[in-house]
Scaffold this motif. Structure first.
Motif: not given
Length: 780
Positions: A421-429, A533-545
């Motif tokens: 999941h994407r945590l920010s514009h720059q970081v996907v976990v 593949e993970t870096a291409a993930m679009p923004p989605g529901e933020n699971p929280g900080p």
């Protein structure tokens, strides 16, 4: 009996009791409660072998468990009996941990208690072996009828002296079953029909990161260009030599991915070497020869030659060869705590720890390391760490998912959600299962519990044997592959970065990886593919900080503040340094080890209990070294006074540079009124001495004090200011008037003499002089 007799009997009784206490003999003992282990340890059971350790359809249909029961108490234990117990297959990530500790209600006996020994004296040990069919309707049997991960328990009962019969200890482990072999009692003769094969319809895409890392070993406070390098101890030489920890890790990966063992390259595609750049820097330096500090803490200057040069050379050559055929990725430099680094607030240190780490691997190994990934193998992804990564460009953070023993809303055991999941514009976990990571961390003779593991999933490590912990790790690795209903069908296997498996452990881990791939339960997913593949993930529901901070391993504020101050000073000094044309050493290279020392001070390889004290020790040495570097560029104090002959006489100075590289400096001359100093501007001082002549103009005649300070172009002071005593002989306007008057008088006198000579008459000034005879006759 008389009163004296009664008193004497009481005295003798007290004397006997006192002697017994002195001899350590118990006068009374609380009986052990039946059914649960006593609070006082009496027996300890250890699992020595599990055969087969990984059950497949071709395995023997019988499971054998061998172990040892040792009397660790203070008294003999009689009537020692034991039995094997089992539980249903694990259905959740948290169950991989909770079944290894706590209540035994979920376990059922496989068979009756077996007599182990009539008595086990203090300090003595007795072995045992259980062998039971894996499947079948007959009793006893483990009742394994389908693939899965099955918890097993060895229950030991006994009667301690002065106590009652009780369960005195148990040992637990997990048994991974990839496929169920045929039941000999009900065999139909059809080998395919008699076995229970795994469901391979939905294989797990697996990526295994194989860490090559170590504690920081380079002694602090040594600038670049210093040879030979100094290590704090020689432990790394042992680790790199044959049979050492790093040799074991490298040899296991090399063997498992060799063409003979992995002809189709499937394991090589799933595996990626995760390398700490600090380890590479250290090993590379060792290949040129090194010394080891004599002091126990490694901080002293006295040293002796190291013994690991040959081992370092051989290990690095083997690593270079392996890196050419499998994936390589960097860890943060020195496995620095990114959350603490964010609190430091130095962009240069942050870049050195993250985005620039791959460049070190490229340079030393001659390969291109995988970019765009940040591997957090020792702690959680905290909010400060996320803030730091946001400033370092796009990245995929490989970090532990968050689970507890039970879901707080449903009360059910939790399954780790491994969905990226994407945590920010720059970081996907890209999460990995913390239960699996914790199981891998328990492998070997130096088990550890990562700080990302929730306390509800904590399992005692030292109680279990190395064999039991290996079984737990193998089962944890395979659990998701054996549960096709669990989504997503991806998995990252990440041991702790400083991992200590024994050779058999490392081989077992990679054999299990190969077995799952070749059986169809898993498919290799190369790390570069995972990142893209993970870096291409679009923004989605933020699971929280993420969590606010890792309080269990948090660095103290004074450590963070010290690093911030030292980094500022070092950055200012580095900006003034240039390149030495004789050696090619640059200013950045010269001060780089000191910046790296600051990252080593934030290393997560040290225990949370000691890391702050060790960081303070390292930073104290670094701080003294930085102070010495500033003091190594000075103005040579003449120790006397200067005398200026004229009002325009230059002020002679000399600058001494004891650094290994040139430095750009600026002279600040604090002159008194009446003295004008010409600014020389920026001067480059090579190593050694540089004479300077400072143009000045003086308009007074007296002795004055002139303060001279050496500074960097940015204004940082170098060395100590020097006070010069300057005596001026310049008379200024008075001297000019006297000189002009004298010139006028002289001109008048010469003019008068010439006037009289041209007229042929004597000068009146010569009338009182006696006349001399002329050579031609007459008088002058």
């Amino acid at each position: 009996m008389t009163a004296r007799g009664r008193a004497g009997g009481a005295a003798r009784y007290l004397l006997i009791v006192g002697l017994l206490a002195l001899l350590g003999l118990p006068t009374t003992a609380a009986p052990a409660a039946a059914g649960e282990p006593s609070s006082a340890p009496f027996l300890h059971v250890r699992i020595d072998a599990v055969t087969p350790d990984l059950v497949t359809t071709t395995s023997e249909p019988t499971l054998s468990v061998t172990g040892t029961i040792t009397n660790v108490g203070d008294r003999p234990v009689r009537d020692v009996v034991a039995r094997l117990e089992h539980a249903v297959a694990v259905t959740s990530s948290s169950g991989l941990r909770t079944t290894l500790d706590g209540s035994t209600d979920a376990y059922q006996p496989v068979g009756d208690f077996t007599n182990i020994a009539a008595e086990i004296p203090r300090g003595r040990a007795v072995g045992f072996t259980f062998s039971y069919p894996l499947r079948g309707d007959a009793v006893p049997s483990l009742g394994v009828d389908k693939p899965g991960v099955y918890p097993l328990l060895v229950n030991v009962n006994g009667t301690p002296d002065f106590g009652e019969a009780a369960r005195l200890d148990d040992a637990r482990f997990l048994l991974p079953v990839l496929g169920v072999p045929a039941d000999p009692a009900n065999s139909t003769g059809d080998a395919v029909a008699d076995v229970v094969a795994p469901d391979t319809a939905k294989p797990v895409a697996v990526t295994m990161l194989w860490p090559l890392a170590d504690k920081p070993r380079l002694a602090p406070g040594v600038p670049g260009g210093t040879t030979p390098v100094r290590l704090m101890n020689d432990d790394l030489a042992v680790s790199l030599a044959s049979g050492g920890r790093l040799d074991t890790l490298l040899s296991a990966a090399d063997f498992a991915t060799s063409p003979a063992v992995d002809p189709d390259g499937q394991v090589a595609r799933a595996l990626c070497l995760t390398i700490d750049p600090d380890l590479l820097v250290t090993v590379n330096a060792m290949t040129a020869g090194y010394v080891v500090a004599d002091s126990p803490d490694g901080m002293g200057t006295a040293s002796h030659p190291g013994t690991g040069q040959a081992a370092a050379t051989a290990w690095l050559d083997r690593l270079r060869a392996l890196a050419k055929r499998i994936c390589v990725a960097p860890t943060p430099y020195a496995q620095a705590d990114l959350g603490a680094l964010r609190r430091v607030g130095d962009g240069g240190l942050a870049a050195a720890a993250t985005t620039n780490a791959g460049k070190v691997i490229d340079q030393i190994l001659g390969v291109t390391a995988t970019r765009g990934v940040t591997i957090l193998g020792d702690g959680p992804l905290t909010a400060p760490a996320l803030d730091l990564l946001n400033g370092q460009g796009a990245t995929v953070a490989v970090a532990a998912a968050s689970i507890t023993a039970q879901d707080s809303s449903t009360g059910e055991p939790m399954i780790a959600d491994l969905t990226p999941h994407r945590l920010s514009h720059q970081v996907v976990v890209a999460p990995f299962d913390p239960a699996v990571g914790a199981a891998l961390a328990g492998v070997g003779t130096d088990p550890d519990l990562p700080t990302y593991v929730d306390p509800s999933l904590t399992v005692p490590l030292n109680h279990d044997s190395t064999i039991a912990r290996r079984q737990d790790a193998l089962a944890a690795m395979l659990w998701r592959a054996l549960r096709p209903e669990t989504e997503p069908r991806t998995q990252i296997l990440l041991p702790p970065l400083k991992w200590s498996p024994q050779p058999d452990d490392a081989q077992a881990m990679l054999t299990a990886l190969a077995t799952t791939i070749r059986s169809g339960l898993a498919a290799p997913r190369p790390l570069p593919a995972l990142v893209s593949e993970t870096a291409a993930m679009p923004p989605g529901e933020n699971p929280g900080p993420p969590s606010p901070d890792d309080v269990r391993g948090r660095f103290d504020d004074d450590v963070v503040e010290t690093i911030g101050g030292q980094a500022d000073r070092l950055r200012g000094l580095t900006a003034a340094l240039t390149t030495d044309p004789r050696t090619g050493l640059t200013g950045q290279q010269y001060t780089a080890p000191l910046r790296e020392d600051m990252l080593r001070a934030l290393s997560q390889t040290e225990s949370p209990r000691t890391r702050n004290d060790l960081a303070r020790q390292r930073l104290a040495v670094v701080g003294r070294t930085i102070t010495d570097l500033f003091g190594a560029v000075t103005i040579v104090n003449p120790g006397g006074s200067y005398t200026l002959a004229t009002e325009h006489s230059p002020l002679p100075l000399a600058v001494r540079n004891d650094l290994a590289v040139p430095i750009r400096v600026w002279l600040q001359v604090d002159a008194p009124p009446g003295m004008k100093v010409t600014d020389l501007g920026e001067q480059e001082v090579p190593p050694g001495y540089l004479p300077l002549r400072v143009p000045i103009e003086v308009h007074f005649t007296q002795r004055v004090a002139v303060d001279v300070t050496l500074r960097t172009p940015d204004g940082l002071q170098l060395g100590e200011p020097v006070r010069l005593s300057v005596h001026s002989n310049a008379y200024g306007k008075v001297l000019f008037a006297i000189t002009l008057s004298g010139a006028v008088v002289l001109a008048l006198l010469v003019g008068r003499r010439l006037y009289h000579r041209f007229r042929g008459e004597p000068d009146p000034a010569d009338l009182d002089r006696p006349r001399r005879p002329h050579p031609t006759g007459g008088e002058e």
